[in-house]
Design a protein around this motif. Structure first.
Motif, PDB file in Angstrom:
ATOM      1  N   LYS A 147       0.819  -1.211   0.000  1.00 56.33           N
ATOM      2  CA  LYS A 147       0.000   0.000   0.000  1.00 56.33           C
ATOM      3  C   LYS A 147       0.853   1.261   0.000  1.00 56.33           C
ATOM      4  O   LYS A 147       0.520   2.270  -0.637  1.00 56.33           O
ATOM      5  CB  LYS A 147      -0.911  -0.006   1.219  1.00 56.33           C
ATOM      6  N   HIS A 148       1.985   1.216   0.709  1.00 56.93           N
ATOM      7  CA  HIS A 148       2.826   2.409   0.843  1.00 56.93           C
ATOM      8  C   HIS A 148       4.140   2.293   0.054  1.00 56.93           C
ATOM      9  O   HIS A 148       5.055   3.095   0.278  1.00 56.93           O
ATOM     10  CB  HIS A 148       3.111   2.670   2.324  1.00 56.93           C
ATOM     11  N   HIS A 149       4.203   1.314  -0.834  1.00 57.06           N
ATOM     12  CA  HIS A 149       5.344   1.165  -1.741  1.00 57.06           C
ATOM     13  C   HIS A 149       6.670   1.060  -0.977  1.00 57.06           C
ATOM     14  O   HIS A 149       7.646   1.738  -1.293  1.00 57.06           O
ATOM     15  CB  HIS A 149       5.396   2.340  -2.726  1.00 57.06           C
ATOM     16  N   LEU A 150       6.691   0.187   0.028  1.00 53.93           N
ATOM     17  CA  LEU A 150       7.895  -0.031   0.825  1.00 53.93           C
ATOM     18  C   LEU A 150       8.571  -1.326   0.393  1.00 53.93           C
ATOM     19  O   LEU A 150       7.913  -2.280  -0.046  1.00 53.93           O
ATOM     20  CB  LEU A 150       7.534  -0.105   2.313  1.00 53.93           C
ATOM     21  N   SER A 151       9.869  -1.357   0.557  1.00 51.15           N
ATOM     22  CA  SER A 151      10.619  -2.557   0.187  1.00 51.15           C
ATOM     23  C   SER A 151      11.776  -2.743   1.158  1.00 51.15           C
ATOM     24  O   SER A 151      12.027  -1.885   2.029  1.00 51.15           O
ATOM     25  CB  SER A 151      11.139  -2.460  -1.247  1.00 51.15           C
ATOM     26  N   LEU A 152      12.476  -3.844   1.031  1.00 49.96           N
ATOM     27  CA  LEU A 152      13.620  -4.125   1.909  1.00 49.96           C
ATOM     28  C   LEU A 152      14.630  -2.990   1.824  1.00 49.96           C
ATOM     29  O   LEU A 152      14.938  -2.491   0.740  1.00 49.96           O
ATOM     30  CB  LEU A 152      14.279  -5.445   1.521  1.00 49.96           C
ATOM     31  N   GLY A 153      15.136  -2.569   2.984  1.00 49.58           N
ATOM     32  CA  GLY A 153      16.128  -1.496   3.043  1.00 49.58           C
ATOM     33  C   GLY A 153      15.534  -0.135   3.351  1.00 49.58           C
ATOM     34  O   GLY A 153      16.266   0.781   3.756  1.00 49.58           O
ATOM     35  N   ASP A 154      14.218   0.032   3.153  1.00 47.73           N
ATOM     36  CA  ASP A 154      13.586   1.313   3.499  1.00 47.73           C
ATOM     37  C   ASP A 154      13.540   1.481   5.008  1.00 47.73           C
ATOM     38  O   ASP A 154      13.439   0.506   5.762  1.00 47.73           O
ATOM     39  CB  ASP A 154      12.162   1.385   2.947  1.00 47.73           C
ATOM     40  N   GLU A 155      13.591   2.731   5.452  1.00 48.19           N
ATOM     41  CA  GLU A 155      13.587   3.018   6.895  1.00 48.19           C
ATOM     42  C   GLU A 155      12.178   3.394   7.351  1.00 48.19           C
ATOM     43  O   GLU A 155      11.454   4.133   6.670  1.00 48.19           O
ATOM     44  CB  GLU A 155      14.543   4.154   7.233  1.00 48.19           C
ATOM     45  N   VAL A 156      11.776   2.865   8.485  1.00 48.94           N
ATOM     46  CA  VAL A 156      10.514   3.254   9.117  1.00 48.94           C
ATOM     47  C   VAL A 156      10.812   3.641  10.568  1.00 48.94           C
ATOM     48  O   VAL A 156      11.837   3.249  11.136  1.00 48.94           O
ATOM     49  CB  VAL A 156       9.466   2.123   9.072  1.00 48.94           C
ATOM     50  N   ARG A 157       9.898   4.425  11.121  1.00 48.99           N
ATOM     51  CA  ARG A 157      10.066   4.880  12.505  1.00 48.99           C
ATOM     52  C   ARG A 157       8.823   4.488  13.295  1.00 48.99           C
ATOM     53  O   ARG A 157       7.698   4.807  12.905  1.00 48.99           O
ATOM     54  CB  ARG A 157      10.266   6.393  12.536  1.00 48.99           C
ATOM     55  N   THR A 158       9.038   3.764  14.384  1.00 50.36           N
ATOM     56  CA  THR A 158       7.940   3.373  15.266  1.00 50.36           C
ATOM     57  C   THR A 158       7.935   4.313  16.468  1.00 50.36           C
ATOM     58  O   THR A 158       8.919   4.410  17.201  1.00 50.36           O
ATOM     59  CB  THR A 158       8.113   1.910  15.736  1.00 50.36           C
TER      60      THR A 158
END
Length: 859
Positions: A158-169
């Protein structure tokens, strides 16, 4: 057999005339069946999800709830030692400590919230073997350290994310920045939740605030050991301390489902309610159809009676036609309902709630219910026309088609309608005089039902008066053609009344809800103007608590005069009269009375923010006989027990913070430890004089990294309230559109049958010089005046309902009545266009009639 053959012949002979009535049945049945299939499918989806995610046995803290977001942002936890203890129980193959929290927000590198927009939760936790029941890793690997994270495939896509992308929780203990090292796909349908997995140590430290703790334990049974037996063994090992809750897979799934149950029930019954409205409107269409068919077949029925057919046979013949109509319309409606359910599922998928057609659930009761409803409603609607057909005498065969109206029955109907309408009006008046909302709601319900029935019964009488007025205002502008249209509408007041009543029902509900919605917005706006003194309000639309790092950012904004914290603490109160009550106490800063002006009935509100002091609402004080100076024992759920002195009693004649009990944040901090202290639900900020614009911009900038929070000034807050009510009304209007569509079909059907009935008359008018254009205009004007008649009745009735309902809202603090005249006038004008649209096909068919053939028609 003769009755059956006659019914079949008439049904097939008039199949074109029956088609629109069949569509009305089809739409109504489709709405019912679609609702049942859709909600059953949602239940199936959640049942499978909860069953798949639940372990054979689950152990959790007694205070934990499946649908609970903890007040302090940290879920209830149990020590890791319990995992080892449970692992050694007889019958346990494996015991895993698990961490799960919904008090999080996950954003991408652009600070875009990755959570669902449909209300589905964002869940963060650690990856365990139990997760393999419902998920599989399809790319990369599970997190192995604090800089790694795994997300679900639906969120990634849905958000066009893939391995290596950074996310913040974002959690209460701080932000967790990590790169995506794995993507896991659901093996069951995910209704829309966003799921993030951390390594166990990071999940414990960042989500629970301490190492060596878990939110629950997933227990796997050894082969051949039943869940109930395993639960008994685990419960015995943990003892009778009451600190833990032990559930089997079925019990855990049921507990999770209960948190969704109320939402699904409200959705189901609300949609079925609108389906019922569509059925009610469809009844008028069916009654009109059969009434006109019976009138047009008067000579035929008279001949049948003359050659030996009994009243019962004629009656049964018409009812058999109704049964055929009901069967055809209902059968098509069941199929259309399944299609509607699939369409709703696709629409929900477009907004983020994924429902798989593989889980499509069609219970045997759904088609049975649809068929039964459709057939029963159709037969009931045709019953009166059928009785009227049975009363046709053999001598009617010697007269022209059509029977004269029974004057006596007309007067009886008018009298009954006036009595019902008067009784309904009395109920609405009683609503406005009620002192309690519960009492007034009973009067309102009675008034609505009686006035609706009364207007339906009295419709023919009203048609004569209202159509004449509308004719004088609208139709006379069109000269002789307009007068002909008026006389056609007045020719059969009963038919015009029934046709207008179908449209009246839908528009009455539109008008009522418009008045209620506008009054709610106007009342809330008025209340905000009077009571809200703060410049800015910060809160989350999804109910997320304000994390400390966001609160600190607010505190540091330049140009802010003061910031007010606002926290809710669950507590048990022991009153001076000895009674106890579970309530929420609001802990706020002493600046809060400046942010929200509250009227006091006794005492001084500023003193309620003193040490070991509090305020209570006037309703609570009256219920328990509390006065200023009394002491209440307050046992905080998250802390100790305090004896607090009542320093003020605030008026509950308000809609903002009604019933709130205030204490100072510092008082709460004396009895609740920092790690258990609830986080802010909302925060208020006021700018320094002359710096409102700069402070507003700075405040938004300071929270740019936290997209879950919304910064609003008073104008924003009012507009947001208006938008929320508007969105709700738009959904309701959309559901009511089905009833209005059925009503429009009723106008089309009435005109079409009326054109057939007047075939010879139309031919004669064409012969003496009426042009095709004039003929079509006459029929269009007749349709417009019928539609305006229904709109006038519906809007007037709906405004009466809405005005009465507003008086009940006034008892709850919403005291401003506002009639949305632009909406009312727009709907009224739109009704004229509805009439024009409904007349297109009947007018076209009338214009194409061959003059000589029309004159030669045996009328």
């Amino acid at each position: 057999m003769t009755v059956w053959k006659t019914s079949m012949r008439n049904f097939l002979a008039h199949k074109g005339r029956m088609a629109l009535s069949a569509v009305a049945v089809l739409l109504s049945v489709a709405f019912v069946c679609g609702t049942l299939v859709f909600t059953d499918t949602m239940n199936t989806t959640f049942d499978k999800l909860f069953a798949a995610t639940s372990a054979d046995v689950t152990v959790s803290p007694r205070a934990a709830r499946a649908d609970d977001v903890p007040e302090n942002g940290r879920p209830e936890a149990l020590p890791a030692s319990v995992v080892a203890e449970v692992g050694g129980v007889d019958g346990v193959e494996k015991a895993e400590g698990a961490v799960s929290s919904m008090a999080v927000t996950v954003v991408d590198s652009d600070n875009k919230n990755l959570g669902s927009e449909t209300g589905a939760p964002t869940i963060a936790g650690n990856w365990t073997d139990n997760d393999l029941r419902s998920m599989e890793i399809t790319s990369g690997h599970a997190p192995r350290g604090p800089t790694e994270v795994m997300i679900d495939a639906d969120t990634a896509e849905k958000h066009h994310l893939s391995l290596g992308d950074e996310v913040r929780t974002i959690a209460v203990t701080g932000d967790i920045r990590a790169k995506i090292t794995g993507i896991a796909s659901f093996t069951v349908t995910n209704p829309g939740a966003a799921v993030v997995y951390l390594d166990t140590a990071t999940a414990q430290e960042k989500l629970l605030g301490a190492p060596g703790v878990f939110t629950h334990i997933s227990v796997t049974a050894e082969a051949g050991v039943a869940d109930t037996r395993l639960k008994k063994n685990v419960s015995a090992a943990l003892g009778d301390s009451g600190a833990y809750k032990v559930q089997t897979q079925d019990e855990a799934a049921a507990a999770n489902k209960d948190s969704m149950g109320s939402f699904l029930d409200v959705l189901k019954y609300a949609m079925l309610g609108f389906a019922g409205i569509a059925f009610l409107v469809g009844i008028f269409l069916i009654v009109n159809t059969f009434s006109m068919l019976v009138a047009q077949r008067t000579r035929e029925i008279g001949l049948m009676r003359a050659i030996g057919s009994s009243r019962k046979q004629v009656n049964r013949s018409v009812l058999v036609e109704a049964v055929l109509l009901g069967i055809v319309g209902s059968a098509l409606g069941v199929g259309a309902g399944i299609g509607l359910a699939v369409g709703l599922m696709k629409m929900m998928g477009a907004v983020g709630m994924e429902l798989s057609t593989g889980d499509l659930t069609i219970a045997w009761t759904t088609p049975v219910t649809g068929l039964a409803l459709g057939i029963v409603v159709t037969v009931l609607a045709a019953y009166i026309p059928a009785r009227r057909a049975g009363k046709v005498s053999p001598m009617a065969a010697l007269r022209d088609a059509g029977t004269p109206a029974d004057a006596k029955s007309g007067w009886v109907r008018a009298g009954l309608g006036l009595v019902l309408t008067g009784a309904g009006a009395a109920g609405l008046w009683a609503t406005t005089q009620a002192d309690k909302a519960t009492e007034g709601s009973l009067y309102l319900g009675l008034g609505v039902v009686l006035t609706l029935i009364g207007f339906i019964v009295i419709g023919p009488l009203l048609a004569g008066a209202v159509v004449r007025v509308l004719g004088a205002v609208v139709l006379r502008l069109f000269g002789p053609v307009g007068r002909l249209a008026e006389r056609n509408a007045l020719r059969n007041p009963r038919r015009t009344g029934a046709t207008g009543a179908a449209l009246m029902i839908g528009l009455a509900l539109v008008a009522c809800l418009s008045v209620v919605g506008s009054s709610m917005v106007a009342s809330a706006t008025d209340e905000l103007d009077k009571s809200v003194g703060t410049d800015f309000i910060v809160q989350s639309d999804t109910g997320q608590l304000i994390v400390p790092q966001a609160a600190d950012a607010i505190e540091k904004v330049p140009g802010i005069e003061h910031v007010t914290n606002y926290r809710m603490l669950a507590a048990k109160l022991t009153n001076p009269d000895g009674s106890t009550a579970d309530e929420h106490v609001t802990a706020a800063d002493p600046t809060y009375p400046q942010d929200l002006r509250r009227e006091t009935t006794a005492g001084d509100l500023s003193k309620a923010y003193g040490a070991d002091s509090m305020s209570v609402g006037s309703d609570y004080a009256a219920l328990h006989g509390i006065e200023v100076g009394d002491e209440l024992t307050v046992a905080f759920k998250a802390g100790g027990t305090a004896g607090l002195k009542v320093a003020a009693i605030t008026s509950d004649d308000t809609n903002v913070d009604r019933g709130a009990m205030y204490i100072n944040v510092t008082t709460a901090e004396r009895y609740v430890t920092a790690d258990r202290m609830p986080k802010n639900m909302i925060m208020f900020a006021s700018a320094e004089d002359g710096k409102e614009k700069e402070a507003y911009a700075a405040l938004k900038s300071s929270l740019a990294a936290y997209p879950q929070y919304k910064v609003q000034n008073q104008a924003d807050f009012k507009q947001d309230l208006k938008d929320q009510v508007g969105q709700l009304l738009n959904i309701v209007y959309g559901l009511l559109a089905l009833a209005i569509i059925v009503a429009v079909l009723g106008v089309v059907n009435t005109l079409a049958l009326s054109v057939v009935e007047r075939t010879r008359e139309i031919g004669l008018m064409r012969a003496i010089g009426l042009s095709r254009r004039q003929l079509r205009r006459m029929i269009r004007l007749e349709s417009v005046v019928i539609a305006l008649f229904g709109a006038l009745l519906g809007l007037g009735l709906g405004m009466g309902w809405g005005t009465s309902a507003q008086k009940l809202l006034a008892l709850e603090g919403l005291g401003v009545l506002e009639i949305p005249w632009p909406t009312i006038l727009t709907v009224f004008v739109a009704s004229a266009f509805v009439g024009l649209f409904a007349a297109l096909i009947p007018a076209f068919r009338a214009g194409r009639m061959n003059v000589l053939n029309a004159i030669a028609t045996d009328g």
